[in-house]
Design a protein around this motif. Sequence first.
Motif, PDB file in Angstrom:
ATOM      1  N   ILE A   1      -2.370  48.012  37.891  1.00 47.57           N
ATOM      2  CA  ILE A   1      -1.600  48.768  36.884  1.00 47.57           C
ATOM      3  C   ILE A   1      -2.192  48.529  35.499  1.00 47.57           C
ATOM      4  O   ILE A   1      -2.385  49.463  34.720  1.00 47.57           O
ATOM      5  N   ILE A   2      -2.485  47.264  35.204  1.00 54.90           N
ATOM      6  CA  ILE A   2      -3.042  46.924  33.889  1.00 54.90           C
ATOM      7  C   ILE A   2      -4.424  47.551  33.726  1.00 54.90           C
ATOM      8  O   ILE A   2      -4.745  48.120  32.687  1.00 54.90           O
ATOM      9  N   LYS A   3      -5.230  47.480  34.759  1.00 57.18           N
ATOM     10  CA  LYS A   3      -6.596  48.004  34.676  1.00 57.18           C
ATOM     11  C   LYS A   3      -6.625  49.521  34.499  1.00 57.18           C
ATOM     12  O   LYS A   3      -7.504  50.049  33.817  1.00 57.18           O
ATOM     13  N   GLU A   4      -5.660  50.206  35.096  1.00 54.32           N
ATOM     14  CA  GLU A   4      -5.599  51.662  34.925  1.00 54.32           C
ATOM     15  C   GLU A   4      -5.408  52.033  33.463  1.00 54.32           C
ATOM     16  O   GLU A   4      -5.900  53.057  33.014  1.00 54.32           O
ATOM     17  N   ARG A   5      -4.679  51.203  32.740  1.00 54.88           N
ATOM     18  CA  ARG A   5      -4.441  51.448  31.310  1.00 54.88           C
ATOM     19  C   ARG A   5      -5.673  51.086  30.491  1.00 54.88           C
ATOM     20  O   ARG A   5      -6.136  51.870  29.677  1.00 54.88           O
ATOM     21  N   ASP A   6      -6.167  49.858  30.707  1.00 53.67           N
ATOM     22  CA  ASP A   6      -7.346  49.404  29.964  1.00 53.67           C
ATOM     23  C   ASP A   6      -7.865  48.117  30.610  1.00 53.67           C
ATOM     24  O   ASP A   6      -7.134  47.126  30.679  1.00 53.67           O
ATOM     25  N   GLU A   7      -9.093  48.153  31.032  1.00 51.71           N
ATOM     26  CA  GLU A   7      -9.685  46.989  31.692  1.00 51.71           C
ATOM     27  C   GLU A   7      -9.714  45.771  30.776  1.00 51.71           C
ATOM     28  O   GLU A   7      -9.620  44.637  31.229  1.00 51.71           O
ATOM     29  N   LYS A   8      -9.826  46.001  29.468  1.00 54.02           N
ATOM     30  CA  LYS A   8      -9.845  44.884  28.521  1.00 54.02           C
ATOM     31  C   LYS A   8      -8.551  44.081  28.561  1.00 54.02           C
ATOM     32  O   LYS A   8      -8.560  42.871  28.399  1.00 54.02           O
ATOM     33  N   LEU A   9      -7.426  44.764  28.787  1.00 56.76           N
ATOM     34  CA  LEU A   9      -6.139  44.069  28.866  1.00 56.76           C
ATOM     35  C   LEU A   9      -6.116  43.104  30.051  1.00 56.76           C
ATOM     36  O   LEU A   9      -5.602  41.988  29.951  1.00 56.76           O
ATOM     37  N   LEU A  10      -6.655  43.549  31.167  1.00 59.30           N
ATOM     38  CA  LEU A  10      -6.707  42.682  32.348  1.00 59.30           C
ATOM     39  C   LEU A  10      -7.638  41.503  32.108  1.00 59.30           C
ATOM     40  O   LEU A  10      -7.324  40.370  32.462  1.00 59.30           O
ATOM     41  N   ARG A  11      -8.758  41.751  31.482  1.00 55.01           N
ATOM     42  CA  ARG A  11      -9.682  40.658  31.169  1.00 55.01           C
ATOM     43  C   ARG A  11      -9.031  39.649  30.220  1.00 55.01           C
ATOM     44  O   ARG A  11      -9.198  38.440  30.370  1.00 55.01           O
ATOM     45  N   MET A  12      -8.274  40.142  29.234  1.00 50.72           N
ATOM     46  CA  MET A  12      -7.579  39.236  28.301  1.00 50.72           C
ATOM     47  C   MET A  12      -6.548  38.386  29.036  1.00 50.72           C
ATOM     48  O   MET A  12      -6.418  37.195  28.772  1.00 50.72           O
ATOM     49  N   LEU A  13      -5.817  38.989  29.964  1.00 45.02           N
ATOM     50  CA  LEU A  13      -4.819  38.251  30.735  1.00 45.02           C
ATOM     51  C   LEU A  13      -5.492  37.142  31.547  1.00 45.02           C
ATOM     52  O   LEU A  13      -5.048  35.988  31.508  1.00 45.02           O
ATOM     53  N   ILE A  14      -6.537  37.476  32.249  1.00 45.37           N
ATOM     54  CA  ILE A  14      -7.244  36.482  33.065  1.00 45.37           C
ATOM     55  C   ILE A  14      -7.787  35.370  32.182  1.00 45.37           C
ATOM     56  O   ILE A  14      -7.654  34.183  32.494  1.00 45.37           O
ATOM     57  N   PHE A  15      -8.386  35.745  31.054  1.00 45.24           N
ATOM     58  CA  PHE A  15      -8.944  34.748  30.147  1.00 45.24           C
ATOM     59  C   PHE A  15      -7.858  33.821  29.602  1.00 45.24           C
ATOM     60  O   PHE A  15      -8.050  32.615  29.498  1.00 45.24           O
TER      61      PHE A  15
END
Length: 100
Positions: free
Chosen positions: A15-29
């Motif tokens: 769901i997050i990646k569909e919006r913006d992959e950067k958001l998912l990367r920030m969450l993981i980081f």
Amino acid sequence: MFDEIWSWAYRTGMIIKERDEKLLRMLIFDIRGEETPGRFLEKLSNRLCEYRTNKNIGLDVSIKSDLFKVKWHGDKFYHMKAAIMAGLTDALSVRSRENE
């Protein structure tokens, strides 16, 4: 239990990646370096809350409520953390596989 956690993390990651992959990367980081259950869950829930309440993002994501019903300690915490990290990173890698 851990397969349910992985599935939730994977769906949330998609769901997050569909919006913006950067958001998912920030969450993981943000969550990957946390080594205590309290801090890990706090950072995870804070980031997901931001993604849900920020009008510029507005994602329909929430934390799995079962994560707060269990006392996480020792290996059990690391298994939970690994399931979440694996679900999120698997969601992140889906597009990479499609592009290959």
